[in-house]
Design an enzyme around this catalytic site. Structure first.
Site, PDB file in Angstrom:
ATOM      1  N   ASN A  82       0.827  -1.279  -0.028  1.00 25.82           N
ATOM      2  CA  ASN A  82       0.150  -0.089  -0.113  1.00 25.82           C
ATOM      3  C   ASN A  82       0.809   1.402  -0.122  1.00 25.82           C
ATOM      4  O   ASN A  82       0.922   1.830  -1.001  1.00 25.82           O
ATOM      5  CB  ASN A  82      -0.917  -0.108   1.147  1.00 25.82           C
ATOM      6  CG  ASN A  82      -1.966   1.130   1.020  1.00 25.82           C
ATOM      7  OD1 ASN A  82      -1.954   2.017   0.392  1.00 25.82           O
ATOM      8  ND2 ASN A  82      -2.948   0.841   1.834  1.00 25.82           N
ATOM      9  N   ASP A  83       1.221   1.514   1.341  1.00 22.70           N
ATOM     10  CA  ASP A  83       2.003   2.741   1.359  1.00 22.70           C
ATOM     11  C   ASP A  83       3.452   2.925   0.365  1.00 22.70           C
ATOM     12  O   ASP A  83       3.689   3.898  -0.124  1.00 22.70           O
ATOM     13  CB  ASP A  83       2.770   2.870   2.621  1.00 22.70           C
ATOM     14  CG  ASP A  83       1.683   3.196   3.607  1.00 22.70           C
ATOM     15  OD1 ASP A  83       0.298   3.445   3.253  1.00 22.70           O
ATOM     16  OD2 ASP A  83       1.817   2.569   4.645  1.00 22.70           O
ATOM     17  N   VAL A  84       4.090   1.772   0.029  1.00 24.17           N
ATOM     18  CA  VAL A  84       5.159   1.977  -0.950  1.00 24.17           C
ATOM     19  C   VAL A  84       4.389   2.057  -2.477  1.00 24.17           C
ATOM     20  O   VAL A  84       5.601   2.240  -3.227  1.00 24.17           O
ATOM     21  CB  VAL A  84       6.025   0.462  -0.844  1.00 24.17           C
ATOM     22  CG1 VAL A  84       6.455   0.262   0.249  1.00 24.17           C
ATOM     23  CG2 VAL A  84       5.146  -0.956  -1.400  1.00 24.17           C
ATOM     24  N   ALA A 100       0.868   3.647   7.320  1.00 25.56           N
ATOM     25  CA  ALA A 100       1.205   4.947   7.396  1.00 25.56           C
ATOM     26  C   ALA A 100      -0.065   5.659   7.815  1.00 25.56           C
ATOM     27  O   ALA A 100      -0.193   6.674   8.170  1.00 25.56           O
ATOM     28  CB  ALA A 100       1.764   5.606   6.050  1.00 25.56           C
TER      29      ALA A 100
END
Lengths: 476, 93
Positions: A400-402, A441
């Protein structure tokens, strides 16, 4: 005899260094690990020679029991659970150093009713207390990290007001008590009490240092605790005045520190920010409700495996982006199956591995190696990031965040500046995810609103298996 | 030079050796590196052995026994799981 022991220790130190050096290449790595284990055996043998004839009851019991437990754990552990395994092993390493230091304190001071000021040389007592401090912090910190990794403790950062101040006070308390005990105290009983207080405060410090750190920062924490476990061994080396222990400890300490640096860089954050920031602490502790999701994602599209299979069928360039979700769903074999099918269908399949994908450095590489993905198909962030624009399909598996475009496009985003995989430049993007809930995050991912993005909701393994099934129907 | 000073020299130099070698390790091998390094930190076994060298039921001895137990789990578990991983990496050659 002393000279022989010293020479074997030297030989072991050299083998440890060579073993580490061989670990720099995939081909020689396994031999490197064997060299290190040989070195360990040599070190134990030399120590037994050095000790001369003693009673072996406790030694044999400890070695046999410890080896058995270690062997069982190493054989049973799933590759998806490697982060927990490494975390708990870090803890054992730190715990061993703490226990050795405590045993020394009992043998030379408490059991013979001596105050620490006269029981041992000053430099020995100082290094003993250093061992206690590092060992305790590593032990309890690792246990908390272990709990967070396997879900027994909330992955959310737990930061209460004054947490950092309390930590600072603890450090001051530990240092003050240590100075008093080793430098001034003349009463054996007080020395015992103060030592126990130092152990207690150090253990508490270890807990409070890790509880404020969120799940996404676990790769940093594990690396750092890895480093601590090395420092703990080095501290024991100082106590024993044994250079081999100091060398080993320094090597492990350096290794953990380098990994820590790499992880921090991959998240565009400083170590201080990771340790003290409580990053990812959400205002809505209850987690994103349905209404919140709808607000953040007005133009999200989802599709089923049949629809996705049609696009995969015509894709020539496919890049797969694995994340922690892949590990949770144990979907590495299903991923390989899909990749094989795509390759058979004439597509070029590559994997893009973000440095902080998963819960520890290299986590994804191990999982994909387990399902026999050739490591030539694995690419680092820098190697592959410019190729997304040529890709027909980017398949995001539980990451997700990456892959959050906000990191490059939204200066107001908390993750702005973090290097991310530019998956949105591909013609089509498929995100396999259980729900729209945010990543660790705790910020929404605008990628899900993009026109070329489709969501495949569900468990990664299940979705991939369905996708393979559908694709087979079209291809055959 | 006192043993403590020599120890500090050795520590500082070994850190540099570690840095030089480990910066060359590719990301693919980071997990085995960690578990392998973990096993190496079990070198504390050397200290632990000294702490459990009599059969007396003293606190020092019992703590020594526990230290051996912890260190051996670390050593054996760490090396074995690293080998298990590295076998997978090498398997497709």
């Amino acid at each position: 005899m002393k000279a022989l022991v010293a020479i074997i220790y030297l030989l072991a130190s050299v083998l440890f260094i060579l073993g580490l050096k061989k670990l720099t290449r995939v081909k020689s790595a396994r031999n490197g690990n064997r060299l290190s284990s040989t070195a360990m055996l040599l070190a134990v043998v030399a120590t037994l020679i050095d000790m001369g004839q003693v009673d072996y009851t406790f030694i044999i019991a400890g070695v046999v029991l410890g080896s058995a437990i270690g062997a069982i754990m190493a054989t049973k552990v799933e590759m998806t659970s490697m982060p927990e395994m490494v975390a708990i092993f870090n803890g054992f390493g730190g715990g061993a150093s703490l226990l050795v230091a405590a045993s020394f304190l009992f043998e030379h001071a408490f059991a013979v009713n001596q105050p620490l000021t006269t029981a041992m040389a000053l430099d020995t007592t100082i290094t003993l207390f250093l061992s206690v401090l590092i060992g305790s912090v590593t032990l309890t910190g690792s246990l908390v990290a272990f709990g967070k990794l396997n879900g027994k403790i909330s992955g959310q950062p737990i930061l209460f007001p004054g947490n950092n101040v309390l930590n600072l006070l603890l450090v001051v308390g530990i240092l003050g008590a240590t100075v008093f005990a080793v430098g001034f105290n003349q009463d054996p009983h007080t020395g015992f009490i103060v030592s126990m207080v130092v152990i207690g405060l150090s253990c508490l410090l270890g807990i409070l240092l890790v509880t404020p750190i969120g799940g996404a920062d676990m790769p940093v924490v594990i690396s750092l605790l890895n480093s601590y476990s090395g420092l703990a061994a080095a501290a024991t080396g100082f106590v024993l005045a044994n250079n081999m222990l100091i060398i080993c400890g320094a090597l492990v300490g350096a290794s953990g520190l380098i990994l820590t640096q790499i992880m921090c860089k991959a998240m565009n954050r400083s170590l201080a920010n990771v340790l003290f920031g409580g990053f990812g602490q959400t205002d809505s502790a209850g987690g994103g409700g349905g209404g919140k999701d709808a607000d953040a994602y007005p133009t999200v599209k989802n599709c089923g495996p049949e629809e996705a299979a049609m696009i995969f069928e015509s894709a020539r360039e496919v890049i797969i982006v694995p994340g922690y979700g892949l590990a949770v769903a144990q979907a590495q074999h299903a991923t390989k199956e899909l990749a094989d099918l795509l390759i058979k269908n004439g597509a070029n399949v590559r994997y893009a591995i973000h440095p902080v994908a998963g819960r520890m450095p290299g986590h994804m590489n191990v999982l994909l190696a387990e399902s026999n993905v050739p490591h030539e198909q694995l690419y680092d962030l820098d190697q592959i990031n410019d190729d997304f624009q040529n890709a027909d399909v980017a398949l995001i598996l539980g990451a997700n965040d990456v892959v959050n475009p906000a990191a490059t496009k939204d200066p107001a985003s908390p993750i702005h500046g973090m290097p991310v995989l530019k998956v949105w430049e591909s013609k089509s993007v498929f995100v396999v995810k259980r729900s729209l809930s945010p990543g660790f995050a705790a910020i929404p991912n605008d990628l899900f609103n993009y026109d070329n993005n489709m969501m495949l909701f569900g468990d990664a393994k299940k979705i991939l298996t369905q996708l393979v099934h559908e694709l087979k129907e079209i291809v055959d | 030079m006192s043993p403590l000073l020599i120890g500090i020299y050795v520590f500082a130099l070994a850190v540099f050796v570690g840095f030089e070698i480990i910066t060359k390790i590719p990301p693919t091998l980071h997990t085995p590196l960690m578990s392998g390094a973990n096993a190496v930190s079990g070198i504390t076994i050397v200290g632990a052995l000294f702490c459990a060298r009599t059969a007396d039921m003293t606190t020092a001895n019992i703590l020594g026994f526990l230290a051996i137990l912890f260190a051996m789990i670390n050593v054996v578990g760490g090396f074995m799981v690293t080998d298990r991983m590295l076998k997978m990496f090498g398997g497709k050659k």
